[in-house]
Enzyme design. Structure first.
Site, PDB file in Angstrom:
ATOM      1  CD  GLU A   1       1.252  -5.137   9.998  1.00 16.51           C
ATOM      2  OE1 GLU A   1       0.664  -5.855   9.160  1.00 16.51           O
ATOM      3  OE2 GLU A   1       0.700  -4.189  10.594  1.00 16.51           O
TER       4      GLU A   1
ATOM      5  CG  HIS B   1      -3.610   3.723   5.698  1.00 18.09           C
ATOM      6  ND1 HIS B   1      -3.853   4.443   6.843  1.00 18.09           N
ATOM      7  CD2 HIS B   1      -4.722   3.827   4.944  1.00 18.09           C
ATOM      8  CE1 HIS B   1      -5.087   4.931   6.798  1.00 18.09           C
ATOM      9  NE2 HIS B   1      -5.623   4.570   5.652  1.00 18.09           N
TER      10      HIS B   1
ATOM     11  CG  HIS C   1       2.952  -3.431   7.432  1.00 18.06           C
ATOM     12  ND1 HIS C   1       1.803  -2.746   7.790  1.00 18.06           N
ATOM     13  CD2 HIS C   1       2.564  -4.405   6.565  1.00 18.06           C
ATOM     14  CE1 HIS C   1       0.770  -3.314   7.187  1.00 18.06           C
ATOM     15  NE2 HIS C   1       1.202  -4.311   6.427  1.00 18.06           N
TER      16      HIS C   1
ATOM     17  CG  HIS D   1       1.862  -8.007   4.464  1.00 21.10           C
ATOM     18  ND1 HIS D   1       1.257  -7.224   5.424  1.00 21.10           N
ATOM     19  CD2 HIS D   1       2.582  -8.935   5.150  1.00 21.10           C
ATOM     20  CE1 HIS D   1       1.578  -7.678   6.625  1.00 21.10           C
ATOM     21  NE2 HIS D   1       2.380  -8.712   6.479  1.00 21.10           N
TER      22      HIS D   1
ATOM     23  CG  HIS E   1       0.741  -3.571   1.757  1.00 21.60           C
ATOM     24  ND1 HIS E   1      -0.222  -4.477   1.329  1.00 21.60           N
ATOM     25  CD2 HIS E   1       0.924  -3.820   3.074  1.00 21.60           C
ATOM     26  CE1 HIS E   1      -0.605  -5.216   2.350  1.00 21.60           C
ATOM     27  NE2 HIS E   1       0.079  -4.854   3.411  1.00 21.60           N
TER      28      HIS E   1
ATOM     29  CB  THR F   1      -2.389  -6.188   9.873  1.00 18.37           C
ATOM     30  OG1 THR F   1      -1.847  -5.454   8.757  1.00 18.37           O
ATOM     31  CG2 THR F   1      -1.992  -7.645   9.796  1.00 18.37           C
ATOM     32  CB  THR F   2      -5.252  -2.010   7.617  1.00 14.81           C
ATOM     33  OG1 THR F   2      -5.790  -2.734   6.505  1.00 14.81           O
ATOM     34  CG2 THR F   2      -3.756  -1.875   7.481  1.00 14.81           C
TER      35      THR F   2
HETATM   36  N1  LIG Z   1      -1.680  -5.956   6.104  1.00 17.32           N
HETATM   37  S1  LIG Z   1      -2.877  -6.299   5.130  1.00 17.32           S
HETATM   38  O1  LIG Z   1      -2.418  -7.193   4.093  1.00 17.32           O
HETATM   39  O2  LIG Z   1      -3.992  -6.802   5.913  1.00 17.32           O
HETATM   40  C1  LIG Z   1      -3.399  -4.819   4.325  1.00 17.32           C
HETATM   41  C2  LIG Z   1      -2.818  -3.598   4.574  1.00 17.32           C
HETATM   42  F1  LIG Z   1      -1.852  -3.447   5.505  1.00 17.32           F
HETATM   43  C3  LIG Z   1      -3.197  -2.467   3.865  1.00 17.32           C
HETATM   44  F2  LIG Z   1      -2.601  -1.275   4.133  1.00 17.32           F
HETATM   45  C4  LIG Z   1      -4.176  -2.535   2.899  1.00 17.32           C
HETATM   46  S2  LIG Z   1      -4.572  -1.107   1.980  1.00 17.32           S
HETATM   47  O3  LIG Z   1      -5.638  -1.385   1.081  1.00 17.32           O
HETATM   48  O4  LIG Z   1      -3.342  -0.671   1.375  1.00 17.32           O
HETATM   49  C5  LIG Z   1      -5.043   0.214   3.053  1.00 17.32           C
HETATM   50  C6  LIG Z   1      -5.995  -0.222   4.088  1.00 17.32           C
HETATM   51  O5  LIG Z   1      -7.126  -0.821   3.560  1.00 17.32           O
HETATM   52  C7  LIG Z   1      -4.800  -3.755   2.668  1.00 17.32           C
HETATM   53  N2  LIG Z   1      -5.835  -3.790   1.744  1.00 17.32           N
HETATM   54  C8  LIG Z   1      -6.986  -4.637   1.989  1.00 17.32           C
HETATM   55  C9  LIG Z   1      -7.854  -4.042   3.063  1.00 17.32           C
HETATM   56  C10 LIG Z   1      -8.990  -3.327   2.294  1.00 17.32           C
HETATM   57  C11 LIG Z   1      -8.977  -3.968   0.947  1.00 17.32           C
HETATM   58  C12 LIG Z   1      -9.906  -3.937  -0.086  1.00 17.32           C
HETATM   59  C13 LIG Z   1      -9.640  -4.641  -1.265  1.00 17.32           C
HETATM   60  C14 LIG Z   1      -8.454  -5.356  -1.390  1.00 17.32           C
HETATM   61  C15 LIG Z   1      -7.526  -5.384  -0.364  1.00 17.32           C
HETATM   62  C16 LIG Z   1      -7.842  -4.715   0.775  1.00 17.32           C
HETATM   63  C17 LIG Z   1      -4.390  -4.900   3.374  1.00 17.32           C
HETATM   64  F3  LIG Z   1      -4.957  -6.092   3.124  1.00 17.32           F
HETATM   65 ZN   LIG Z   2       0.071  -5.563   5.295  1.00 18.80          ZN
END
Ligand SMILES: NS(=O)(=O)c1c(F)c(F)c(S(=O)(=O)CCO)c(N[C@H]2CCc3ccccc32)c1F
Ligand SMILES: [Zn+2]
Length: 265
Positions: free
Chosen positions: A104, A64, A94, A117, A92, A199-200
């Site tokens: 975003e 992702h 976008h 982010h 990470h 946002t995911t």
């Molecule tokens: N744009 S965002 O900041 O909302 C955002 C993301 F865009 C994203 F891609 C991820 S991830 O973990 O790389 C993949 C999807 O879970 C997370 N990770 C989060 C979602 C799941 C999870 C579990 C433990 C710690 C962080 C996260 C995330 F918070």
């Molecule tokens: Zn993000």
């Protein structure tokens, strides 16, 4: 078995709510920041961003985005609109298929080429990130817009590992002296903040966004390196070429009466 989701077709953002009900909630992210409707809040204390650089972290392509997991308890965020202390978990980005889209959040309808982010979790209130991501005030995401311009030398420390993570589940250990603070804009006093969501999927409504007004510049070549990542772990058999990870941004969501606060007038 985890439900597959993505950014296009049947598994795209319009259908996330079918398997992830929170995605249809009232405080979803991202949003457009209408700068004529933001409200100055003079009560914010200075933002305190303390990141150490002696930390080993790992860079992964999770299909992702690329995700730099940080495992240092010395990377903390507090102050500003936050009541508690938050610890950096991962960062990470976008991005889009060209420099005209990719962020975003938008500002007065303007979309940037990418968005950084830095995800932090509330260590005062919760015992783990997995607990915090489901709870109100559990997560704080420091956000910086990225546009095409001059080369950003700090980003090269991350991009130099991309050859190891081109394919999904590719992981690379980054243990050189890298401090993610170098990826933030110089001006860290002017920001917008509001209460939103991941946002995911699962789109938990647990996130306080802190979005810097100053935009960071990276070169078009560096942006092209973001787009070099692949969305799958194997070559596409039929077409023979790789499917690249691009346009991994969620469309903007309804504000539903929320007010975006500004730390500046
Ligand atoms: N744009 S965002 O900041 O909302 C955002 C993301 F865009 C994203 F891609 C991820 S991830 O973990 O790389 C993949 C999807 O879970 C997370 N990770 C989060 C979602 C799941 C999870 C579990 C433990 C710690 C962080 C996260 C995330 F918070
Ligand atoms: Zn993000």
């Amino acid at each position: 078995k985890p439900v597959a989701w993505g950014y296009e077709g049947d598994i795209g953002p319009c259908n996330w709510h079918k398997y992830f009900p929170k995605a249809g909630g009232k405080r979803q992210s991202p949003i457009d920041i209408d700068t004529s409707a933001t409200q100055y809040d003079g009560s914010f204390k200075p933002l305190r961003i303390h990141y150490d650089s002696h930390m080993c972290s790992s860079l992964t392509n999770n299909g992702h985005t690329f995700c730099m997991s940080v495992n240092s308890d010395q990377c903390n965020l507090s102050g500003g609109p936050l009541e508690d202390k938050y610890r950096l978990l991962q960062f990470h980005c976008h991005w889009g298929s060209d420099d005209t889209k990719g962020s975003e959040h938008t500002v007065d309808g303007h979309q940037y080429a990418a968005e950084l982010h830095l995800v932090h979790w509330n260590t005062d209130k919760f015992k783990s990130a997995d607990e915090a991501i489901e709870k109100n005030q559990g997560i704080a995401v420091l956000t910086a817009f990225i546009k095409a311009g001059k080369e950003h030398r700090g980003w090269n420390h991350v991009l130099s590992h991309f050859k190891d993570i081109k394919k999904v589940q590719g992981t690379s250990t980054v243990n050189e002296d890298f401090n993610p603070k170098c990826l933030l804009p110089e001006n860290q006093t002017d920001y917008w903040t509001y209460e939103g969501s991941l946002t995911t999927p699962p789109c938990h409504e647990s996130v306080r966004f802190i979005i810097f007004k100053e935009v960071v510049e990276v070169s078009s070549e560096q942006l092209a390196q973001f787009r070099s990542l692949c969305v799958c772990s194997s070559r596409k058999r039929d077409t023979g070429e790789d499917e690249h990870l691009v346009d991994n941004f969620r469309p903007i969501q309804p504000l539903n009466g929320r007010v975006v606060k500004a730390s500046f007038q």
